[in-house]
Design an enzyme around this catalytic site. Structure first.
Site, PDB file in Angstrom:
ATOM      1  N   HIS A 199     -10.480   6.569 -39.570  1.00  0.00           N
ATOM      2  CA  HIS A 199     -11.167   7.034 -38.371  1.00  0.00           C
ATOM      3  C   HIS A 199     -10.867   8.513 -38.120  1.00  0.00           C
ATOM      4  O   HIS A 199     -11.643   9.200 -37.444  1.00  0.00           O
ATOM      5  CB  HIS A 199     -10.731   6.235 -37.140  1.00  0.00           C
ATOM      6  CG  HIS A 199     -11.164   4.801 -37.172  1.00  0.00           C
ATOM      7  ND1 HIS A 199     -10.467   3.835 -37.863  1.00  0.00           N
ATOM      8  CD2 HIS A 199     -12.227   4.178 -36.608  1.00  0.00           C
ATOM      9  CE1 HIS A 199     -11.084   2.666 -37.711  1.00  0.00           C
ATOM     10  NE2 HIS A 199     -12.139   2.846 -36.959  1.00  0.00           N
ATOM     11  N   ASP A 271     -19.212   1.523 -43.313  1.00  0.00           N
ATOM     12  CA  ASP A 271     -18.430   1.510 -42.087  1.00  0.00           C
ATOM     13  C   ASP A 271     -19.067   2.566 -41.180  1.00  0.00           C
ATOM     14  O   ASP A 271     -20.009   3.266 -41.572  1.00  0.00           O
ATOM     15  CB  ASP A 271     -16.963   1.841 -42.394  1.00  0.00           C
ATOM     16  CG  ASP A 271     -16.009   1.329 -41.315  1.00  0.00           C
ATOM     17  OD1 ASP A 271     -16.485   0.982 -40.211  1.00  0.00           O
ATOM     18  OD2 ASP A 271     -14.793   1.287 -41.569  1.00  0.00           O
TER      19      ASP A 271
END
Length: 523
Positions: A199, A271
């Site tokens: 992330h 993702d």
């Protein structure tokens, strides 16, 4: 369930076909002023335009209560000419994201009870997702968390060995398959052995092909055999497979290995494309085009959905991407929609005492407590008040812990009832903590692997504090709610007779179970 009517793929324009490959994010709550992440979540006018005018294929939701989501999903489906795939990251049950539904402890908790609970987790998650209009579970995680320093997978994984993860994966998928929902194995080719959060930046895994075939690939092969509907790519670099592209953008990994070698015929999704592990590599348009060239069917949460759609259309028109590839992706999306779309929400499926009881059973059975606190029985509440006993609660971030820690939580209420004062601290305040006035200090730590946390050196500071309190004979006991890896760092520091407790779950049921075993709430 009657089949839904989907338009002939060839009747769709190129922009309509490409739009079906895009899944955008919005807030689960109904009104624009409730949006919590405006940089990522579309407001209603933009969302409605993308659904009704462009015809995006799906939406991923975060935030809100379960009943709100039921209204939200019906609203969005009413805007759509083609039924939507509606997804959520609900690895720990629907209640993890949407209050009112069942919230399980993290998957790794099953190690401490029984992997047989995995099927119940899958079944209940699927049932409650459908009850509020969610038809795509972005679960289960099939990564093997074989790196204790992994900040992003951690307790979200079912285990640390191939066998543990494969067994629980089969159970979860078998449970979920009892309902018409999509399941998702993630994150291919394997995100378990990283020490970097994708992330925030791009992890690199240095292992060779043989290692992947022995460790990382088997859970995905197992998930495919179990009938998983989708596989999510990882924003990780694996030089053994592709020195230039992360997995999400690698044709060799997505098409060569996953599609061709492993024979996966279902949906391949990226993702989230807003994650820094991919978003920092190029422009949103270039990233989207490269992901489609790699072979993905679904672009999840692109930074700019409209620019993404037009960039892919331009790549098709310039022959950079074959039009037949777009059609093949939409065909897979159509197959998925035929399986799961068209089922109205049914809120009567929520609040089932049996479902809630299973989650509570996992939470309370997966705790571990060593000894009880002796002077809770040998002293009175008034004596503890006069002696200045402290309940020191340490959290990753005091601004994001309201879901498990508030004025009514057992971690607060039970020590208060027994005469303890309270301080809540984080990594910024811990080093400056003044504790001279307290004679005994009981520490409760709430910390698990969570995305976007970064490195705060919290556990190094906790270890320093624990060591100091032991030397001053002030440390009474320690409880950790969250990651067993954090517990492993603490236990060698503790005197052999010192009481301690551990729970995978941070929820009230686990807090209460641990504290009762330590002796709180008995007077």
């Amino acid at each position: 369930m009657l089949p839904i009517n989907l338009p002939d793929i060839d009747s769709l324009s190129l922009i309509e076909q490409v739009s079906q490959m895009v899944v955008v994010r919005t807030c689960g709550m109904l009104y624009d002023h409730q949006i919590q992440y405006p940089q990522w979540e579309l407001n209603n006018s933009k969302l409605q335009a993308l659904i009704s005018e462009y015809g995006v294929g799906g939406v991923i939701l975060l935030g809100g209560s379960a009943p709100e989501i039921a209204l939200r999903t019906q609203q969005m489906q009413s805007w759509a000419k083609v039924p939507l795939l509606i997804a959520a990251d609900i690895e720990e049950g629907v209640g993890q994201r949407f209050s009112g539904a069942t919230w399980f402890p993290p998957p790794m908790a099953l190690q401490a009870v029984s992997m047989k609970y995995a099927e119940a987790m899958g079944k209940i998650t699927a049932e409650e997702a459908l009850a509020i209009g969610i038809n795509w579970l972005l679960a289960p995680i099939v990564d093997i968390n074989n790196n204790p320093d992994n900040p992003v997978i951690n307790v979200r994984a079912f285990g640390i060995t191939v066998g543990e993860v494969m067994g629980a994966t089969r159970g979860f998928i078998a449970g979920a398959k009892q309902y018409p929902v999509l399941t998702t194995a993630k994150h291919f080719p394997g995100h378990g052995d990283t020490s970097v959060d994708s992330h925030l930046q791009t992890p690199m895994i240095p292992h060779d092909r043989q290692r992947f075939e022995n460790v990382e690939f088997p859970p995905f092969i197992n998930a495919i055999a179990a009938g998983v509907d989708a596989i999510m790519s990882a924003h990780i670099l694996v030089p053994a497979f592709d020195r230039h592209h992360i997995a999400t953008l690698s044709h060799h990994i997505i098409t060569g290995i996953l599609r061709n070698e492993l024979g996966f015929e279902g949906l391949i999704t990226t993702d989230a494309l807003i994650m820094s592990g991919v978003a920092n590599l190029d422009s949103p348009e270039a990233i989207a085009v490269q992901a489609v060239k790699a072979g993905v069917d679904i672009l999840l949460m692109p930074v700019d959905p409209i620019a993404t759609i037009h960039a892919i259309c331009e790549a098709v028109e310039s022959k950079e991407i074959d039009r037949d590839q777009i059609r093949a992706s939409v065909q897979r999306i159509w197959k998925a929609k035929q399986k799961v779309c068209g089922i109205p929400p049914n809120l009567k499926k929520l609040g089932n005492p049996l479902n809630l009881g299973i989650a509570k059973s996992i939470a309370t059975k997966s705790i571990n407590v060593y000894s009880s606190i002796a002077n809770l029985q040998s002293s009175t509440i008034q004596e503890r008040i006069e002696a200045n006993y402290l309940n020191l609660i340490i959290v990753d971030d005091p601004l994001t812990c309201e879901e498990f820690l508030n004025s009514r939580s057992p971690a607060v209420v039970l020590p208060k009832h027994d005469g303890y004062q309270r301080i809540v601290a984080d990594s910024l305040t811990l080093a400056n903590l003044k504790y001279d006035q307290f004679s005994q200090i009981f520490i409760q730590i709430f910390s698990r692997g969570n995305p976007f946390r970064g490195n705060t050196n919290l556990h190094e500071k906790i270890q320093i504090l624990v060591t100091e309190l032991i030397l001053e004979h002030k440390l009474q006991a320690v409880v950790l709610y969250g990651s067993p890896y954090s517990l492993d760092r603490l236990l060698p520091l503790l005197p052999i007779q010192m009481p301690w407790g551990f729970a995978y779950s941070q929820q009230p049921e686990s807090q209460e179970a641990v504290l009762h075993k330590l002796g709180f709430g008995q007077s």
